[in-house]
Design an enzyme around this catalytic site. Structure first.
Site, PDB file in Angstrom:
ATOM      1  N   HIS A  19       0.836  -1.203   0.000  1.00 52.67           N
ATOM      2  CA  HIS A  19       0.000   0.000   0.000  1.00 52.67           C
ATOM      3  C   HIS A  19       0.873   1.256   0.000  1.00 52.67           C
ATOM      4  O   HIS A  19       2.109   1.176  -0.115  1.00 52.67           O
ATOM      5  CB  HIS A  19      -0.994  -0.019   1.160  1.00 52.67           C
ATOM      6  CG  HIS A  19      -0.370  -0.094   2.526  1.00 52.67           C
ATOM      7  ND1 HIS A  19       0.565   0.803   2.970  1.00 52.67           N
ATOM      8  CD2 HIS A  19      -0.548  -0.989   3.543  1.00 52.67           C
ATOM      9  CE1 HIS A  19       0.925   0.492   4.198  1.00 52.67           C
ATOM     10  NE2 HIS A  19       0.283  -0.610   4.568  1.00 52.67           N
ATOM     11  N   HIS A  22       4.158   1.287   2.183  1.00 54.86           N
ATOM     12  CA  HIS A  22       5.284   0.526   1.623  1.00 54.86           C
ATOM     13  C   HIS A  22       5.869   1.273   0.424  1.00 54.86           C
ATOM     14  O   HIS A  22       7.081   1.332   0.234  1.00 54.86           O
ATOM     15  CB  HIS A  22       4.839  -0.863   1.161  1.00 54.86           C
ATOM     16  CG  HIS A  22       4.119  -1.655   2.209  1.00 54.86           C
ATOM     17  ND1 HIS A  22       2.814  -2.049   2.073  1.00 54.86           N
ATOM     18  CD2 HIS A  22       4.517  -2.109   3.409  1.00 54.86           C
ATOM     19  CE1 HIS A  22       2.440  -2.721   3.156  1.00 54.86           C
ATOM     20  NE2 HIS A  22       3.464  -2.773   3.980  1.00 54.86           N
ATOM     21  N   CYS A 127       2.017 -12.222  22.877  1.00 51.23           N
ATOM     22  CA  CYS A 127       1.012 -11.710  21.938  1.00 51.23           C
ATOM     23  C   CYS A 127       1.226 -12.420  20.607  1.00 51.23           C
ATOM     24  O   CYS A 127       2.300 -12.307  20.006  1.00 51.23           O
ATOM     25  CB  CYS A 127       1.134 -10.192  21.745  1.00 51.23           C
ATOM     26  SG  CYS A 127       0.084  -9.619  20.387  1.00 51.23           S
ATOM     27  N   CYS A 130       1.900 -10.043  17.567  1.00 48.35           N
ATOM     28  CA  CYS A 130       3.267  -9.490  17.464  1.00 48.35           C
ATOM     29  C   CYS A 130       4.315 -10.587  17.413  1.00 48.35           C
ATOM     30  O   CYS A 130       5.484 -10.309  17.125  1.00 48.35           O
ATOM     31  CB  CYS A 130       3.605  -8.620  18.670  1.00 48.35           C
ATOM     32  SG  CYS A 130       2.521  -7.241  18.905  1.00 48.35           S
ATOM     33  N   CYS A 144      -1.885  -5.720  24.656  1.00 48.75           N
ATOM     34  CA  CYS A 144      -0.828  -5.375  23.708  1.00 48.75           C
ATOM     35  C   CYS A 144      -1.203  -4.041  23.056  1.00 48.75           C
ATOM     36  O   CYS A 144      -2.329  -3.888  22.561  1.00 48.75           O
ATOM     37  CB  CYS A 144      -0.720  -6.476  22.647  1.00 48.75           C
ATOM     38  SG  CYS A 144      -0.058  -5.884  21.087  1.00 48.75           S
ATOM     39  N   HIS A 147      -2.176  -4.586  19.173  1.00 47.67           N
ATOM     40  CA  HIS A 147      -3.329  -5.404  18.790  1.00 47.67           C
ATOM     41  C   HIS A 147      -4.527  -5.234  19.715  1.00 47.67           C
ATOM     42  O   HIS A 147      -5.610  -5.747  19.427  1.00 47.67           O
ATOM     43  CB  HIS A 147      -2.911  -6.879  18.705  1.00 47.67           C
ATOM     44  CG  HIS A 147      -1.924  -7.122  17.609  1.00 47.67           C
ATOM     45  ND1 HIS A 147      -0.562  -7.012  17.801  1.00 47.67           N
ATOM     46  CD2 HIS A 147      -2.112  -7.390  16.295  1.00 47.67           C
ATOM     47  CE1 HIS A 147       0.048  -7.227  16.650  1.00 47.67           C
ATOM     48  NE2 HIS A 147      -0.862  -7.448  15.723  1.00 47.67           N
ATOM     49  N   LYS A 296      -5.033   5.943  11.248  1.00 45.89           N
ATOM     50  CA  LYS A 296      -4.096   4.982  10.670  1.00 45.89           C
ATOM     51  C   LYS A 296      -4.717   4.343   9.431  1.00 45.89           C
ATOM     52  O   LYS A 296      -5.927   4.155   9.373  1.00 45.89           O
ATOM     53  CB  LYS A 296      -3.839   3.889  11.709  1.00 45.89           C
ATOM     54  CG  LYS A 296      -2.401   3.838  12.170  1.00 45.89           C
ATOM     55  CD  LYS A 296      -2.181   2.728  13.146  1.00 45.89           C
ATOM     56  CE  LYS A 296      -0.950   1.941  12.769  1.00 45.89           C
ATOM     57  NZ  LYS A 296      -0.478   1.052  13.795  1.00 45.89           N
ATOM     58  N   LYS A 299      -6.914  -1.990   6.803  1.00 49.81           N
ATOM     59  CA  LYS A 299      -7.911  -2.715   6.022  1.00 49.81           C
ATOM     60  C   LYS A 299      -9.282  -2.576   6.664  1.00 49.81           C
ATOM     61  O   LYS A 299     -10.275  -2.354   5.992  1.00 49.81           O
ATOM     62  CB  LYS A 299      -7.519  -4.195   6.013  1.00 49.81           C
ATOM     63  CG  LYS A 299      -7.179  -4.727   4.647  1.00 49.81           C
ATOM     64  CD  LYS A 299      -7.254  -6.215   4.705  1.00 49.81           C
ATOM     65  CE  LYS A 299      -6.186  -6.866   3.866  1.00 49.81           C
ATOM     66  NZ  LYS A 299      -5.978  -8.266   4.156  1.00 49.81           N
TER      67      LYS A 299
HETATM   68  N1  MSP Z   1       8.726  -7.366   8.135  1.00 47.86           N
HETATM   69  C1  MSP Z   1       8.916  -6.243   8.982  1.00 47.86           C
HETATM   70  C2  MSP Z   1      10.211  -5.532   8.677  1.00 47.86           C
HETATM   71  C3  MSP Z   1      11.429  -6.388   8.778  1.00 47.86           C
HETATM   72  S1  MSP Z   1      12.854  -5.506   8.299  1.00 47.86           S
HETATM   73  C4  MSP Z   1      14.126  -6.486   8.722  1.00 47.86           C
HETATM   74  C5  MSP Z   1       7.776  -5.267   8.818  1.00 47.86           C
HETATM   75  N2  MSP Z   1       7.079  -5.334   7.673  1.00 47.86           N
HETATM   76  S2  MSP Z   1       5.832  -4.377   7.277  1.00 47.86           S
HETATM   77  O1  MSP Z   1       5.299  -4.938   6.068  1.00 47.86           O
HETATM   78  O2  MSP Z   1       4.957  -4.227   8.369  1.00 47.86           O
HETATM   79  O3  MSP Z   1       6.473  -3.019   6.885  1.00 47.86           O
HETATM   80  C6  MSP Z   1       6.635  -1.969   7.811  1.00 47.86           C
HETATM   81  C7  MSP Z   1       7.217  -0.789   7.066  1.00 47.86           C
HETATM   82  O4  MSP Z   1       6.356  -0.417   5.975  1.00 47.86           O
HETATM   83  C8  MSP Z   1       7.352   0.489   7.867  1.00 47.86           C
HETATM   84  O5  MSP Z   1       8.496   0.512   8.671  1.00 47.86           O
HETATM   85  C9  MSP Z   1       7.405   1.499   6.748  1.00 47.86           C
HETATM   86  O6  MSP Z   1       8.621   1.437   6.104  1.00 47.86           O
HETATM   87  C10 MSP Z   1       6.331   0.981   5.812  1.00 47.86           C
HETATM   88  N3  MSP Z   1       5.008   1.451   6.204  1.00 47.86           N
HETATM   89  C11 MSP Z   1       3.910   0.690   6.444  1.00 47.86           C
HETATM   90  N4  MSP Z   1       2.860   1.510   6.704  1.00 47.86           N
HETATM   91  C12 MSP Z   1       3.244   2.802   6.654  1.00 47.86           C
HETATM   92  C13 MSP Z   1       2.577   4.049   6.728  1.00 47.86           C
HETATM   93  N5  MSP Z   1       1.289   4.163   6.977  1.00 47.86           N
HETATM   94  N6  MSP Z   1       3.309   5.156   6.515  1.00 47.86           N
HETATM   95  C14 MSP Z   1       4.631   5.123   6.194  1.00 47.86           C
HETATM   96  N7  MSP Z   1       5.272   3.958   6.102  1.00 47.86           N
HETATM   97  C15 MSP Z   1       4.658   2.790   6.454  1.00 47.86           C
HETATM   98  O7  MSP Z   1       7.565  -4.460   9.700  1.00 47.86           O
END
Ligand code: MSP
Length: 639
Positions: A19, A22, A127, A130, A144, A147, A296, A299
């Site tokens: 999304h 990412h 949890c 997490c 938590c 969650h 935030k 989904k």
């Molecule tokens: N798999 C772990 C990361 C492991 S790294 C060794 C993880 N994955 S995640 O899919 O949840 O990705 C989190 C990351 O996605 C955040 O740190 C950020 O880079 C990005 N983002 C996810 N949602 C976001 C927003 N709403 N806004 C900005 N970035 C965000 O955690």
């Protein structure tokens, strides 16, 4: 280490589709790596997916798929999305890659052999969301915090990593390297966390509970905790311990992630590196969250923003620019399509787009579409030295980009664009063209503007690679050449005279939709208007772009008694909404020449977007439009 640069994104969980969040992080990493390529650094950019652990197994079960088939599918969504967003990574790693698994086992064994991993029975609050144990202190109302469910008390034997041993060492390291974690607010957050005793980290999960993971090299009955596995991707991707990439790029490592995963990256990861005898990364660059209308993105709230939808609706470069320009790195930002449209219309269509098409059009008109030879770089007495402005802009841009202040880098470029727009107004090339003795001046003015645009095209390349290349093509340059190299951007006068300029294009079409309504002209305020206004200087006055417009068509707007919708020609077709129907009938207006403020921010009035404002004298009994005293070309400036 200068000359090399290694940048990583988090590896994303494959339990959800990619999304906006990412996309932001990954576009950011792309912008940073393109910038380092511009400076001549050998650059390596890593992204990928995190595929082990409970969460993934649960997501696969929900879809009725095997974990293997499921991770292949979702990982593919990420991998295929990035090229669509013009993200040029060097490697896409998956934690299910055999080479990654081998490195995880190797490092676990090293740390185990060093005595930093021990076996112990543990009873704690777990949890499942997490995938980790919580201490009482970390819970909020017994739940938590992420969650919002109470963790379950479970008792099991597990392997633990002696993080506590390294607590003081980490504090010392962070204090000795103040920009190890940046911006500062996140460094402070980590230090605050380290003020409390650090607990050892449980790094195993019994296979009786979870099989989808990397088996511990020293105990067949356990798999590795997903974070201990995932963080190691940053070195496994480089072929740790002997790979060439590892030797070349690990000493230049920087990570990018958001604040949600600060603790694993700011605490577990440096300690893991230290325990494994690997030098630490240089910087952890932590950004804030994109929220949707203050909440935030999730989904369940149904407000997940799809990057491809925005690309298709507004264009990729505009989308990338908005993300970099609107978020202050480190702080949260609120995403809205209105804000995106506002930026496109103001910064891209208006400031950059208009300048570009105006300058190219003038060069084509006055020099037959050929870049002229300037007699002197400084040009006529305009009070503006574009060569100096470009040098200042480059310096600020470079500093901001090095410090992860992307919005500031873009502001520096737009300040330069603003100076160029002013230069056009002050030097008035259309006047020089009329004077027989001003040919040299005209050559210099047009050359300087084209050269300024060359520099802008290079500076925007990391954020808007397509637009940079398009501008190059229209400056008669090879768009496939590395036109964005900092060394050539810094050399004023690089654009070759004699280049042929193709016809000007609109780089960014205006988008008809905008949030802030502007007032329509209305006689009700006539008395108030009579009040004298404070003095303004010449500069303020010159910022107004007044032009002659021919009204082509006028029609009433339903449900808006005072408003008329005017179709006008100001050198280009525009719609302007004017509050003049009390004084004029539509049929009396067609063909009339009026004066308009052409650079007024667009505004939506009763559902119609108005691109400018018609000037009128406002009397107590009615309006009288400001007109010209003989017919003149539409678009002619009014001074
Ligand atoms: N798999 C772990 C990361 C492991 S790294 C060794 C993880 N994955 S995640 O899919 O949840 O990705 C989190 C990351 O996605 C955040 O740190 C950020 O880079 C990005 N983002 C996810 N949602 C976001 C927003 N709403 N806004 C900005 N970035 C965000 O955690």
């Amino acid at each position: 280490m200068s000359g090399r640069f290694y940048i990583t994104t988090p590896i994303y969980y494959v339990n959800a589709r990619p999304h906006l969040g990412h996309a932001y992080t990954t576009i950011l990493a792309d912008v940073v790596s393109r910038f380092h390529r511009m400076t001549g650094d050998a650059t390596y950019f890593l992204t990928g997916t995190d595929e082990h652990g409970d969460k993934i197994v649960q997501a696969a079960q929900k879809e009725g798929m095997s974990p293997r088939a499921y991770v292949d599918e979702i990982s593919g969504l990420f991998r295929n999305l990035w090229p669509e967003l013009h993200i040029r990574y060097d490697q896409f790693i998956r934690t299910t890659d055999p080479s990654h698994k081998a490195v995880v086992k190797d490092i676990l064994q090293r740390i185990y052999d060093e005595g930093d991993i021990y076996f112990s029975e543990y009873e704690g609050l777990y949890c499942f969301g997490c995938e980790r144990f919580y201490t009482e202190r970390e819970l909020v109302d017994g739940k938590c915090p992420d969650h919002e469910v109470a963790p379950e008390a479970i008792k099991e034997s597990n392997y633990f990593f002696k993080m506590s041993r390294y607590q003081q060492w980490l504090i010392d390291h962070i204090e000795a390297h103040p920009d190890f974690i940046r911006p500062e607010r996140y460094k402070n957050e980590v230090l605050a966390f380290l003020r409390e005793p650090l607990e050892d980290l449980c790094i195993s999960r019994p296979k009786s509970r979870l099989q989808w993971g990397i088996t511990l090299p020293f105990d067949e009955n356990y798999v590795t905790y997903v974070w201990f596995d995932a963080l190691l991707n940053y070195v496994s991707a480089l072929g740790y311990p002997t790979g060439d990439l590892f030797h070349q790029f690990w000493p230049a490592a920087q990570h990018i992630m958001a604040k949600d995963i600060l603790k694993p990256h700011g605490i577990y990861w440096p300690i893991m590196l230290k325990a494994a005898g690997i030098p630490l990364y240089h910087h952890l660059n932590v950004h804030g969250y994109w929220n949707i209308a203050e909440s935030k993105m999730s989904k369940s709230l149904g407000n997940v923003v799809e990057p491809l939808e925005l690309k298709n609706k507004y264009g990729l470069d505009a989308f990338r620019f908005f993300l970099m320009r609107d978020m202050v790195f480190g702080l949260d930002s609120s995403f809205s399509e209105d804000a995106l449209v506002g930026r496109i219309n103001a910064d891209l269509a208006n400031d950059l787009g208009n300048l570009f098409s105006r300058v190219i059009a003038m060069a084509r008109k006055y020099f037959d579409g050929v870049v002229p030879t300037p007699t002197a770089h400084t040009g006529p007495e305009s009070g503006l030295n574009l060569m100096q402005e470009a040098a200042d802009c480059l310096e600020q841009y470079r500093k901001a980009m090095d410090n992860f202040q992307f919005h500031k880098a873009m502001m520096a470029v737009w300040a330069f664009i603003g100076q160029m727009n002013k230069y056009v107004d002050v030097t008035a090339p259309w006047e020089l063209a009329k004077q027989s003795g001003a040919r040299n001046e005209l050559e210099t003015v047009i050359y300087n503007l084209l050269e300024g645009l060359r520099i802008v095209s290079g500076l925007i390349h990391p954020v808007m690679p397509d637009t940079g290349a398009k501008m190059q093509r229209h400056l008669g340059q090879d768009p496939d050449a590395p036109f964005y190299r900092m060394d050539t951007l810094s050399k004023w006068g690089t654009l070759p005279s004699g280049n042929r300029l193709p016809k000007a294009i609109a780089l960014f079409p205006r988008i008809e939709q905008t949030p802030d309504p502007a007032p329509a002209v209305d006689t009700a305020g006539a008395a108030e208007l009579r009040e004298p206004k404070p003095e303004i200087d010449m500069e303020t006055l010159q910022r107004m772009d007044l032009r002659v417009a021919t009204i082509i068509r006028a029609e009433p707007i339903q449900r808006a008694k005072k408003l008329l919708k005017l179709e006008v020609d100001v050198g280009e077709r525009r719609t302007i909404v004017a509050g003049i129907s009390g004084s004029y009938r539509p049929e009396d207006l067609e063909g009339k020449q009026v004066v308009v403020v052409a650079n007024l921010k667009p505004a939506k009035l009763m559902g119609t977007v108005s691109n400018g404002m018609v000037l009128a004298a406002v009397g107590d009994t009615g309006l009288s439009l400001v007109t010209v005293d003989h017919v003149i070309d539409p678009g002619t400036p009014v001074q």
